[in-house]
Write an enzyme that holds these catalytic residues in place. Structure first.
Site, short mmCIF file in Angstrom:
data_model
loop_
_atom_site.label_atom_id
_atom_site.label_comp_id
_atom_site.label_asym_id
_atom_site.label_seq_id
_atom_site.Cartn_x
_atom_site.Cartn_y
_atom_site.Cartn_z
N GLU A 330 0.78 -1.21 -0.25
CA GLU A 330 0.03 0.20 -0.05
C GLU A 330 0.90 0.59 0.17
O GLU A 330 0.17 2.42 -0.34
CB GLU A 330 -1.38 0.15 1.27
N ASP A 372 24.99 16.88 -29.30
CA ASP A 372 25.62 17.64 -29.91
C ASP A 372 27.44 18.64 -29.63
O ASP A 372 26.90 18.24 -28.80
CB ASP A 372 25.17 19.09 -30.92
N ASP A 641 19.51 21.14 -27.88
CA ASP A 641 19.10 22.05 -27.24
C ASP A 641 18.42 23.37 -28.98
O ASP A 641 17.90 24.50 -28.77
CB ASP A 641 19.84 23.86 -27.04
N ASP A 645 17.14 19.42 -32.95
CA ASP A 645 17.04 18.84 -32.24
C ASP A 645 15.53 18.11 -31.04
O ASP A 645 15.86 16.97 -30.77
CB ASP A 645 17.53 19.12 -31.23
N ASN A 709 5.98 -14.05 5.35
CA ASN A 709 5.29 -13.59 6.30
C ASN A 709 3.97 -14.71 5.59
O ASN A 709 3.27 -15.20 6.92
CB ASN A 709 4.37 -12.17 6.00
N ASN A 734 2.13 -4.06 10.95
CA ASN A 734 2.19 -3.93 9.40
C ASN A 734 2.62 -1.65 9.56
O ASN A 734 3.44 -1.31 8.59
CB ASN A 734 1.30 -4.10 8.25
N ASP A 738 5.31 0.19 8.14
CA ASP A 738 5.75 1.06 6.64
C ASP A 738 6.19 2.33 7.45
O ASP A 738 6.61 3.02 6.49
CB ASP A 738 4.08 1.11 6.31
#
Length: 899
Positions: A330, A372, A641, A645, A709, A734, A738
């Site tokens: 999650e 370039d 640039d 290109d 787990n 949990n 997290d």
């Protein structure tokens, strides 16, 4: 009148004025838009902006904070918590409250007084929902705002004529968003069309409309509607549309429609998010869906086993839902977005602005950089050093022709034009130009590689065509040459001699252009490319663009980090090769654009993979080289640039441009450099690899932990007479786990990891999950054995002690794995995590140990643990770390890498 014709905001999908403006003449269009060639004054601009709004179209703007807050609670984790909360409310609050009311009304109907409603689980679940959603909202809110601020550093402007009180009509650069209907805009090669406009003047104007129509070939546009019978505005050659770009030529135009009433604006809402997914996006989705499928398969099995063996289907259901939460990744979107946003902010401090966050992964994975040479390998400050006649002597006439050509052109002024003007100084150039009046212009394009102006001498009225361009391209339209003896026919021997002289200058690192002229008959016809014929070659101008001092160091650093440099330039091969050698590149034999044109993709891919220098390349050839390199498995970046290109920037895995680039280059790029330097680029690449590494850490930690787990839960469910942990306890564990991983975006990566490109490999994640995940199950099972045999937690009466023991061991082992997996070295000794990671993981571990000793722990069924349990816990954790390190060594030897 203008407001009435335009219609209300949000009414018609496009402006009804477009067809009417496109069919009339330029003067009628100005009357229609209630403006003049001098443009609008400040008061009119402000009034129209209030009427039509900003010149913005629908794009992926950040949602309002309250929308983002609601979205933060829309994820599987929150939904499952809400289901658990609803079930807990029903069973622990609503049903007991109903029984209490019934008992109060008729006590004799009950054998005993019912239990009072218990709000503990509901309150805890509500806190978890609020905490989880708020954390996600706050992180994503900050990340989104930071990304928007970075994007705002890259500006796209338009050249507009506007009236001022003191100085009359003046041209100025304004943000595209500030344009209003009636503004007079000026366009040249490389410009994005800033709104839907009606041309007032045009000269050899070719526009690429592929972004709007999908048509690859450019379309020529005109200022007059004569002979144009088109009824659809999109087919009218007098109209140009927002989102398209000028390939060559020059024009002025009046803005007809802005914002959502442009064609592009009407389409933008439907094309948001249409960019193709990267390999990283696809890989993350595959892993996420795999875990979800795994969860959908295993959770019913866990529920069934516990329901059958424990005979409590309500608890089995709650337990199964809690297991589902534990198996769902999650926090993956949060961690990924936090990593990308933190990386974007860190890269901005190194002068690298990320326009699209997902490009960071490709930036770090890049193993080929095509660029370039001008401004990247060289100083980007071109200096005119020689102006020579045909016998190699300095010639004031050659310089004069070059100055007049550069001074009067209105198209794409590049560094060479600026160098020509700078050679004499702007004041002297203006003085030279004072004796002439501009009649017409034949703009530069990348096929002809030359441009011409037509001037009239003020004293005599005579017309002259003055041309400047590439040597071969200019020789193509010359029939005479001027030397010390005067003008004479140009022979093939002359051409060979002139090319050889040019090559001699190139070998010294000089870029050479030819200048030519031609006397013209005085007439009023519009001049164009056919008039570039029978010219007289006058001489050469030679420029020096010295190599950057930092280029050699940067190229060495990029090579050390596994990035190969390939130079793709439109310049001469000899000049480009010399520059390559001076900055430490081995150019080898240059591949020319003419060779590229004649080769198949397979042959070109083979040649491109082993070549370093590509010269005399046009825009389509550049893009083709990019595509064949990608087809051979490389992650290709392109640094450019210019207008030539833009195709290569779009085709590259990661397009890189600079803030001073033309509009279309900046629009096509994924990443913008505020400083055009390979050293800046190298630092950005390293940061990209750090971001990628931290994301992979989380994915591998989560997948391996979840996989382990499942085995632990299945084992415990099959052999224990009670649930191995209550549903609420699993959820708390949990959530704490997290939280311990939310600091990963601020972690550092080992030096060895960032020294070479990294690519996303979903198969590697699967392999890691299967090899590393079961290690945790081994020590979960030994913990079960210790709790069962040593501490007597082997009956339903003593299940709470079992829950406490596994809660603490499971949380600490999962949190420790953060440090074990984050590096292929020995954690804490050879490689320590960043301070935020250390602090947060230690805090979560301390909190996990403390919970059974608190009122909160008691409320969720976790009693205090005996002191004798902790030596066993320490031994278990040490053994777990040791075995993980042993398996890690084996895994690296077997598969070559860890992360």
């Amino acid at each position: 009148m203008l407001q009435g014709r335009q219609g209300r905001q949000g009414g018609p999908p496009v402006s009804p004025l477009l067809r009417e403006a496109g069919q009339g003449d330029p003067a009628a269009a100005l009357r229609l838009l209630q403006t003049t060639l001098d443009g609008l004054d400040a008061e009119a601009v402000e009034e129209r902006r209030k009427t039509y709004g900003r010149n913005d179209v629908a794009h992926e703007r950040p949602p309002y904070w309250w929308v983002q807050l609601a979205q933060a609670f829309n994820n599987p984790f929150i939904i499952i918590l809400l289901v658990l909360g609803a079930v807990s409310y029903l069973t622990d609050v609503w049903l007991p409250a109903r029984e209490m009311r019934q008992w109060a009304a008729n006590p004799s109907a009950f054998e005993a007084k019912p239990e009072r409603p218990n709000w503990d689980k509901v309150v805890i679940l509500a806190v978890m929902i609020g905490l989880s959603g708020s954390l996600r909202f706050w992180q994503e809110f900050r990340s989104t705002r930071a990304a928007e601020k970075l994007k705002a550093l890259v500006h796209t402007t338009a050249t507009v004529s506007r009236l001022t009180e003191r100085k009359g009509s003046r041209q100025r650069e304004v943000p595209i968003a500030s344009l209003v209907p009636g503004d007079i805009v000026h366009l040249s090669a490389g410009d994005m069309i800033p709104a839907d406009v009606r041309l007032l003047t045009s000269k050899d104007l070719f526009v690429s409309e592929s972004a709007l129509t999908g048509e690859a070939m450019p379309v020529e546009k005109y200022s007059t509607a004569e002979g144009d019978g088109a009824q659809s505005p999109l087919e009218m050659r007098t109209l140009c549309f927002m989102g398209t770009n000028v390939l060559s030529g020059a024009a002025s135009a009046v803005v007809v429609a802005t914002g959502r009433q442009t064609f592009f604006g009407s389409l933008a809402g439907s094309i948001l998010g249409s960019r193709p997914l990267t390999s990283f996006d696809i890989g993350v989705s595959k892993i996420s869906f795999l875990l979800v499928k795994f969860m959908l398969l295993m959770v019913p099995i866990v529920m069934l086993i516990n329901g059958v063996t424990k005979h409590d289907w309500k608890e089995a259901l709650l337990f199964g839902l809690a297991v589902a939460v534990g198996l769902t990744p999650e926090m993956l979107p949060l961690v990924v977005s936090a990593n990308l946003a933190r990386g974007a902010i860190a890269m901005s401090k190194r002068k690298v602005i990320v326009k699209r966050l997902n490009a960071i992964q490709n930036f770090g994975a890049m193993d080929v950089l095509c660029t370039d040479k001008t401004g990247t390998l060289t100083e980007d400050k071109v200096v005119l050093v020689q102006y020579l006649d045909m016998v190699g002597k300095s010639s004031p006439l050659v310089l004069k022709i070059a100055v007049l050509n550069s001074f009067f052109q209105t198209g794409l002024k590049n560094l060479l034009d600026l160098a020509v003007i700078e050679k004499t100084g702007e004041a002297a150039a203006s003085q030279i130009a004072h004796g002439y009046e501009k009649v017409d212009e034949i703009p530069f394009d990348f096929t002809r590689r030359r441009m011409s102006v037509v001037l009239a001498e003020r004293e005599t009225g005579n017309h002259l065509l003055l041309c400047k361009g590439g040597v071969e391209e200019t020789l193509e339209v010359c029939s005479r040459v001027q030397d010390e003896g005067g003008e004479r026919p140009l022979t093939e021997a002359d051409k060979r001699s002139l090319i050889a002289f040019r090559d001699t200058l190139n070998a010294d690192g000089l870029r050479v252009l030819a200048v030519a002229s031609k006397a013209l008959e005085r007439d009023d016809h519009p001049f164009g490319i056919p008039d570039e014929n029978a010219l007289t070659l006058i001489g050469y101008i030679a420029f020096l663009d010295p190599p950057k001092r930092s280029a050699r160091e940067a190229i060495h650093a990029l090579a050390h980090h596994g990035v190969a440099i390939k130079v793709i330039t439109g310049d001469n091969a000899v000049v480009a090769a010399k520059v390559c050698r001076e900055v430490g590149l081995r150019p080898g034999e240059a591949v020319l654009g003419s060779q590229v044109e004649a080769m198949s993709d397979a042959d070109l891919g083979e040649l491109a993979s082993r070549s370093t220098l590509f010269a005399k390349m046009n825009p389509l050839q550049k893009a083709r080289v990019i595509r064949v390199l990608k087809a051979r498995g490389s992650t290709v970046g392109y640094l450019g640039d210019g207008i030539n290109d833009s195709a290569a920037l779009r085709d590259a895995d990661v397009g890189i441009s600079v803030d001073s680039a033309v509009d279309i280059a900046k629009e096509s790029a994924d990443i913008i450099l505020l400083k055009k330097s390979l050293l800046v680029l190298k630092e950005g690449i390293v940061e990209g690899r750090v971001v990628f590494g931290n994301i992979v850490k989380y994915i591998k930690m989560t997948t391996s932990s979840n996989f382990g787990n499942v085995f632990s839960i299945l084992t415990a469910s099959a052999f224990l007479p009670f649930l191995p942990m209550l549903a609420l306890q699993i959820l708390v564990q949990n959530l704490l786990y997290d939280i311990s991983q939310l600091s990963l975006p601020w972690d550092r990566m080992d030096r060895e990891f960032v020294e070479r490109p990294r690519k996303w490999e979903a198969g590697g994640v699967m392999r890691f999950m299967v090899c590393i995940g079961p290690i945790s199950s081994i020590f979960d099972i030994t913990t079960f054995y210790i709790l069962w045999t040593v501490f007597g937690a082997n009956s339903i009466a003593h299940q709470a002690l079992f829950h406490s023991g596994w809660f603490v061991e499971g949380l600490l082992s999962q949190t420790l794995i953060v440090h074990m997996i984050r590096t292929q070295k020995i954690p804490f000794i050879q490689s320590a995590a960043a301070p935020p990671v250390i602090v947060l993981t230690l805090a979560v571990m301390a909190l996990g140990i403390a919970i059974p000793f608190t009122a909160f722990g008691a409320s969720i069924g976790l009693p205090p643990l005996p002191a004798a349990y902790f030596p066993w816990l320490i031994a278990t954790l040490l053994a777990y770390c040791l075995l993980t390190q042993v398996v890690k060594r084996w895994y690296i030897r077997r598969f070559g890498e860890w992360l």
